[in-house]
Design a protein around this motif. Structure first.
Motif, PDB file in Angstrom:
ATOM      1  N   GLU A 110      -6.069  -1.118  -7.291  1.00 53.19           N
ATOM      2  CA  GLU A 110      -7.474  -0.100  -8.286  1.00 53.19           C
ATOM      3  C   GLU A 110      -8.384  -1.771  -6.758  1.00 53.19           C
ATOM      4  N   ARG A 111      -9.652  -0.487  -7.146  1.00 52.96           N
ATOM      5  CA  ARG A 111     -10.141  -0.605  -6.327  1.00 52.96           C
ATOM      6  C   ARG A 111     -11.338  -1.564  -6.484  1.00 52.96           C
ATOM      7  N   GLU A 112     -11.974  -2.641  -6.171  1.00 53.64           N
ATOM      8  CA  GLU A 112     -12.694  -3.874  -6.303  1.00 53.64           C
ATOM      9  C   GLU A 112     -14.223  -3.082  -5.774  1.00 53.64           C
ATOM     10  N   TYR A 161       0.972  -1.259  -0.221  1.00 48.85           N
ATOM     11  CA  TYR A 161       0.154   0.066  -0.074  1.00 48.85           C
ATOM     12  C   TYR A 161       0.974   1.014  -0.095  1.00 48.85           C
ATOM     13  N   THR A 162       2.218   1.181   0.814  1.00 50.52           N
ATOM     14  CA  THR A 162       2.493   2.357   0.933  1.00 50.52           C
ATOM     15  C   THR A 162       3.438   2.854  -0.531  1.00 50.52           C
ATOM     16  N   SER A 163       3.499   1.398  -1.145  1.00 51.53           N
ATOM     17  CA  SER A 163       4.823   2.001  -1.729  1.00 51.53           C
ATOM     18  C   SER A 163       4.139   2.030  -3.192  1.00 51.53           C
ATOM     19  N   ALA A 177      -9.254  -3.414   1.307  1.00 50.50           N
ATOM     20  CA  ALA A 177      -8.981  -1.940   1.917  1.00 50.50           C
ATOM     21  C   ALA A 177      -9.133  -2.212   3.130  1.00 50.50           C
ATOM     22  N   MET A 178     -10.317  -2.967   3.018  1.00 49.59           N
ATOM     23  CA  MET A 178     -10.926  -2.791   4.899  1.00 49.59           C
ATOM     24  C   MET A 178     -10.223  -3.813   5.605  1.00 49.59           C
TER      25      MET A 178
END
Ligand code: ADP
Length: 422
Positions: free
Chosen positions: A268-270, A261-263, A313-314
């Motif tokens: 792409e979000r699903e 996540y940091t790099s 993400a959650m």
């Protein structure tokens, strides 16, 4: 804007601002110095003129017979003004105006002697007495009278608009040219000096990204192999070691996701409907080994709530909050995970009775690389990631903590932001 660009801009801005202050003082002195020089130059000229006026008044009076009647003085002064081509205003020793052909009214002229700028005009105000009264007269009383209440002569030194305008142009022109040059030079110098640093940061970022990529395959193989291991075929005494390997691979997975996540930023979000209750149960199960290890009491109060969100993400948010609760709560502690509806909002609370956070640390808790407890491992990335994801999905995040007593992280999906209902 990249960090390097921001740094370059702030250094240049600071440099330019300090130069503006420094040059402002210097150029201000120059500007007012020029005006003072003009004033004193004009004062000398004007003083000469006023002496001339007195001399004429004296001569006309043929010494010791000073022109005394108002009408005679007025007529004489009119011819002097005409002769000199000047605009003058003359007050007698009692302060009343004898003659005035200037554009000013007597009230506009200050009482003290000197040179002033009134309505863009240089105006000289000087007091004087005819020579014969102060030097030649034997009568002391008369002499005293003139000293106390001398004639006052006001001379209009002319319009200085053009002078002021030219001076401002010169001062401002040079000022702007210097500031722009200083800005340009400092910009290139700072960029030049930060270039090696920027290069190093780029290399470091590339290294982290490449390493993160390289970790992916061995980590997946490790996890798959550990999952496929048949625990029943492993001798009793060795099983504990298997659990340790499982736990270690889970920790690695956690770190790996934070690094990704940091790099790579927002992947792409699903977005799909997520059963938050199910996700939380799954994540609690994921960390069950650690809970057992530290003999934690886990208290889940999970209502069934569905949300439109990205499950990766959650998962990252929940994992970071849970792993912090584990890290910063001593053995035999208690962790509560509450998912509920509060009025029209959905709320997730992760509460522990661990070491807590000091009040002055709370403000910086979501900053990147901020760590306040070095006794447990970590990079100071977790909460920064949590905050970024919360901001991305418009989730309100709040933390309450009492040092030495425990902490509570509260995530709130506000009604107006919600895309899905129970
Ligand atoms: P890390 O845990 O890797 O140090 P985080 O960003 O997750 O980084 O947390 C930043 C800091 O906030 C931690 O170093 C710790 O001092 C503090 N912190 C986070 N969660 C808790 C908690 N539940 N209890 C006490 N302190 C916490």
């Amino acid at each position: 804007m990249s960090e390097i660009k921001k740094t370059v801009l702030s250094i240049v801005l600071l440099y330019v601002l300090s130069t503006i202050v420094f040059l402002g003082i210097l150029f201000g002195n120059w500007y007012f110095g020029e005006i003072t020089a003009l004033k004193s130059q004009s004062f000398l000229v004007a003083q000469k003129l006023s002496k001339r006026v007195f001399r004429v008044l004296q001569k006309e009076g043929k010494y010791a017979r000073y022109v005394k009647t108002k009408e005679a003085q007025k007529a004489l002064l009119q011819s002097i003004a005409f002769d000199m081509g000047r605009q003058i205003m003359v007050f007698d020793e009692k302060g009343s105006v004898v003659f005035n052909n200037t554009r000013f009214s007597p009230f506009m002229i200050p009482n003290q002697e000197g040179i002033f700028i009134i309505g863009h005009h240089l105006v000289l105000n000087s007091y004087g007495s005819p020579d014969f009264l102060t030097r030649e007269s034997r009568s002391k009383s008369l002499n005293q009278k003139w000293k106390n209440g001398a004639f006052r002569i006001v001379i209009d030194g002319g319009n200085i608009d053009r002078f002021l305008w030219q001076l401002s142009l010169k001062v401002w022109g040079l000022f702007v040219v210097l500031i722009v040059s200083v800005g340009c030079v400092s910009f290139f110098l700072v960029r030049l000096s930060l270039r090696p640093l920027g290069q190093k940061i780029k290399e470091l970022n590339r290294f982290i990204k490449d390493t993160t990529h390289e970790i992916n395959t061995p980590l997946s193989i490790l996890q798959m192999s550990v999952e496929r291991l048949n625990a029943s075929k492993i001798p009793e005494g060795e099983r504990k070691k298997l659990h340790y390997i499982q736990a270690a691979s889970k920790t690695l997975e956690n770190i790996y996701h934070s690094l990704v996540y940091t790099s790579f930023g927002n992947l792409e979000r699903e977005i799909k409907t997520i059963d938050m209750q199910e996700l939380l149960m799954e994540r609690l199960d994921f960390f069950s080994f650690y809970f057992e290890q530290k003999h934690f009491e886990i208290i889940p109060h999970l209502s069934q709530i569905f949300l439109l969100a990205d499950s990766k993400a959650m998962t990252l948010v929940i994992d970071n909050l849970l792993s912090n609760a584990i890290k910063y709560t001593p053995k035999n502690g208690k962790i509560e995970v509450i998912l509920e509806q509060e009025e029209k909002d959905f709320v997730l609370r992760v509460r522990d009775n661990g070491i807590g956070i000091q009040e002055d640390h709370l403000k910086r808790i979501f900053d990147r690389y901020e760590r306040f407890d070095s006794s447990s491992g970590g990079f100071g990335l977790g909460l920064n990631i949590v905050k970024k994801i919360c901001d991305e999905f418009h989730i309100e995040i709040d933390v309450q903590s009492e040092y030495g007593k425990g902490s509570e992280f509260v995530l709130r999906w506000k009604n107006e932001e919600l895309n899905s209902m129970i």
